[in-house]
Design an enzyme around this catalytic site. Structure first.
Site, short mmCIF file in Angstrom:
data_model
loop_
_atom_site.label_atom_id
_atom_site.label_comp_id
_atom_site.label_asym_id
_atom_site.label_seq_id
_atom_site.Cartn_x
_atom_site.Cartn_y
_atom_site.Cartn_z
N GLY A 96 0.89 -1.20 -0.14
CA GLY A 96 -0.09 0.01 0.01
C GLY A 96 0.92 1.31 -0.04
CB CYS A 97 0.17 4.71 -1.18
SG CYS A 97 -1.43 5.10 -0.30
CG PHE A 98 -1.10 5.39 4.23
CD1 PHE A 98 -0.64 6.71 4.00
CD2 PHE A 98 -2.34 5.19 4.50
CE1 PHE A 98 -1.56 7.89 3.82
CE2 PHE A 98 -3.20 6.29 4.18
CZ PHE A 98 -2.96 7.70 3.86
#
Lengths: 324, 324, 324, 324
Positions: free
Chosen positions: D130-132
């Protein structure tokens, strides 16, 4: 009967917001404005939407020896500049200093008006808290007062709009470089820390504050959000209850169940606080939102001015936030 | 004595701005709010910064048969929805319609309040001008009245902030797609043209209007600028003089020497107009700036409400613009 | 075999974009960078994401007498500064000047590469068109070439992102003052007019150009839209057809049926043009979109450099725009 | 020899960025695109600046039974949708899933390519982080690997641009409501936590992770900054040294002395990490920056695709970030 008011530092963002609030204040009459870069201009030249009654007032070079008859002066000068600039203002002129030089200085009340109004009423010299402390302390005060968190272990992650950097012309605050950019800065050092630490110690009855403070510049003009990570065993509900009790009867602090957003406060003197806690993990998150130019500067200043002038605390400050 | 006021369409941007202005109006008391998507919520749930006195008012589903005692209703509904929605409002309830359905409709005054206030005073049904017409006509009126430009040959290049597109959820108005994007649309066709054409014809004593109208969406929330290219032999100074005479004694239109910027008007009911002309080239450029939610919607509506209620035209509208 | 390339003016936005394009160009090797405010820094200090191969290159103070072995120099200096700065560059070093000093100057080709590539091929001195002319002329050229509009009566309403104002530190280009603000400026006078007029006259076979030019600053970093109002009897379809013929086989100009948006071009060397016409009203609207730092500056410069170096025109310029 | 590539989910932001990167990739040939809302359109209708060679490709409704001959598929579907959508893709088609359904799922490699490239090479199914997590784990990995921080006590305060919320049409992500607004959300619960916790445990050799995770929406389109507060006795220099060793020879992670800004990464596959520590206070702050659509989505996906296809890891990913 109107109170004769002046502003020094009208060229900057804080001074401009003070002008906006004073212009529609029921008891204040602006009779004097001084500014470095705008001296010689009329107010309308710098603020094309200023009310007609103020349009022709000429901005002057600051000279404390040449003030007109004044009851009250708002000062919005860069940190480091106001101590000297204000030293020779006659004693009978009340002063609210939005700048940083007189916080926790002898002879100056500390203007955290939502928490300690009694210390401000009737004073003639008040120093506004900084904008970061305003957001942070408003959120923390109820928890500290009720001993729900440990003052020695507080992580403050703050995010501010770019007007907080002032109106200087550094290209790094230029639109092209600031837009679409999120900038952390000043890690492990920041001028606002001593002010926050001292106030935390007062709020917690003398316990030493232990702080981490990380500011971030966010691509927006106005607004501050402080996301604060604390140690404590309270539940979310206990924190909210503590805050509702603490601010009961106060006009400008709103305690909300859901996380506050900066736009809720834009253009107003409001502060929003909320909490989320996990007692099993010894964790309390406190959130505080203000408009850095409102509660974080000129709004707070007008509130303080109301208190020292014996006016209703909310005079001139009842405008709802601008949305969207 | 306070005037009992309602808003229908509180969920949208125009309704929200009406709420903000009414909340601090000296003579209006908000007693009723209706909205489609927000029915059942309290005002404070939708507008967290709303003044405490209004916080608990519950938003209702619109039902003209179940209105409380009301003196005045502000309607801010999508074009096409207000004609039917307002048809059964009792006659004794005055209405200001911010939406588009009643402009130049029999029985409704056209609320271009800065130009024809006498047509509005004492009426019970007023239709606000559209936001594009507000910016455009305010700039053109003095030139048309003094026959300084040809009504048959006017090019209107308008730029609007995105709140002008309303609060629907189309992804093309989403932040990620709108930011850093400038979007022309609706070339050679636009719903605002007939309203502008009709008003130009009135202003010019019946001459047929010939218009080109090109709107652009600009990545900002609020603000409209109309850059208008006209044929005429006047000088810049003659245009400015004409506008200063035309608006002499009027409260909300500012005639400026330098080109107005949208931020000058943000959050206010002000309009700014300016001109640049080259008589040798038979060219006059007129510039008009408003806040699309202020003079272009809710501000204009409150001004109209003041006129129909016999109040001072500026009541509740004297706040200076928000800057920066 | 790689071509040894230098950039002077690396501190500014145009120079920075040239760096980005050169860094991934298949035939260019950056061996020299000079800049006023950044002299002494390594590239990586100013451009933290620069490819590793270029990270350690030290930015120098500009000194044409102390150049390393260079085949090609990109100059991106403020208007007024490049004439002198470039005068003593050795003749064997080819130059593409992004700045304004050499447009329509003897000995310099005018680098409107999408229209007159043959004039650029094999030259050693090329002056990039300005960013406003790039957007405007690309849209107008097909109409002028086919005599579909009158060159003597053209109204150019242009809107530009703020990077077009350069990287100086004026507070009026600061984020807080530029955000949420749309600013018209320079009415009836603008430095880009003579360049546009001269090119229009060339395109139209010598007819005198009559221009109105109104620039606006839009709160976005990149992008230019020119909305151009012309006199002509062509239909929309005739205009689109003319443009498709005119740009047939060309790589960087896209003719679109719907109005182009600035974000379509962001980060690329593309230009988008479209048209809407109403022959009964003698009206043609031409629209042109470019990225002011791409086709309006560094992208165009690389295209010109490719032409003078005998490379494929699209070398290093085939990246798609960044969206969203 | 070119690799035949498809994209499913081309309508969204992640799919769009994959298209941009694939379009200029030296070994990938896009032969198939599928999307829900854009099915039936040509690529050029949705992406007006797409390279000419791809312009006429028609977007299809997703149907795994009707795929053309494909070597590689990029999937960018909403979380919850990709598990089913991809189940019937033939085994010989390699898949990189940008969406969330296959992270830490049997049969799928976890594509944290800067840290564990060997686990990805030669696989046929890879799930992008995921981006986070991408921003967070890239910053934490060197500290965890060297035991410089306690995995059981980590506070992650992340700030993301609004494209991270996807392309749905919720009005709360609309420009008017998102601009000038900073929004914390999901306190004490967030879908990214298990992925981060599991990876931290792997990185720290099995110690249990204890996490606080607070996301904030920032008014910008692209970019993520993770500000991470950890317990540890290392100095700033020790942290930086650890990171430089950890990422030695790796292409996409930059270790910087000064705090990274989101704009440093815009449009690229780069990650920036930095550190500030105070050993006396048992405090380490780690900072991680990525473009949420680059290293946080499509950039990472192309890097993973390179690894599974046996290509150089940097193929098609050497573009410098877009600035300003």
């Amino acid at each position: 009967m109107s109170i004769r008011v002046g502003i020094v530092g009208i060229s900057g963002f804080g001074g401009g917001e003070a002008l906006r609030l004073i212009a529609s204040h029921p008891s204040f009459e602006l009779v004097y404005a001084a500014g470095e870069s705008s001296a010689g201009s009329r107010l309308v030249d710098r603020f094309p939407g200023v009310p007609a009654k103020l349009a022709e007032l000429v901005i002057e070079k600051w000279d404390p020896a040449a003030l007109p008859k004044l009851d009250l002066l708002f000062a919005s000068l860069p940190t480091g500049a106001s101590a000297e600039a204000l030293a020779r203002v006659p004693r009978h002129v009340k002063i609210v200093d939005i700048g940083g030089d007189h916080r926790y200085v002898d002879g100056w009340a500390y203007g955290l008006a939502d928490i300690w109004p009694a210390e401000i009423e009737g004073q003639s010299r008040v120093a506004d808290p900084g904008c970061f402390p305003a957001a942070t302390l408003t959120a923390l005060a109820p928890l500290l007062a009720d001993r729900l968190i440990e003052p020695g272990n507080i992580v403050i992650d703050v995010k501010t709009g770019i007007s907080g950097a002032g109106r200087g012309g550094d290209s790094k605050f230029g639109y092209a470089e600031s837009n679409e950019n999120l900038v952390p800065y000043g890690l492990l050092r920041h001028t606002h820390m001593p002010e926050i630490a001292k106030t935390i110690e007062r709020l917690s009855g003398g316990s030493a504050a232990g702080l981490v403070f990380t500011p971030h510049l966010v691509p927006m003009t106005r607004g501050i959000l402080a996301t604060i990570y604390c140690r404590g065993r309270a539940t979310t509900q206990q924190c909210l209850d503590a805050a509702r009790r603490f601010y009961a009867g106060r006009s400008f602090v709103r305690v909300t169940d859901r996380p506050p957003q900066t736009k809720w406060a834009t253009g107003s003197n409001l502060a929003f606080v909320s909490y989320a806690a996990d007692p099993e993990r010894n964790l309390v998150i406190a959130l505080g939102v203000v408009d850095n130019l409102g509660k974080g500067a000129a709004g707070q200043a007008v509130q303080n001015a109301n208190l020292i002038c014996g006016l209703p605390e909310t005079a001139g400050l009842d405008g709802a936030p601008v949305w969207p």
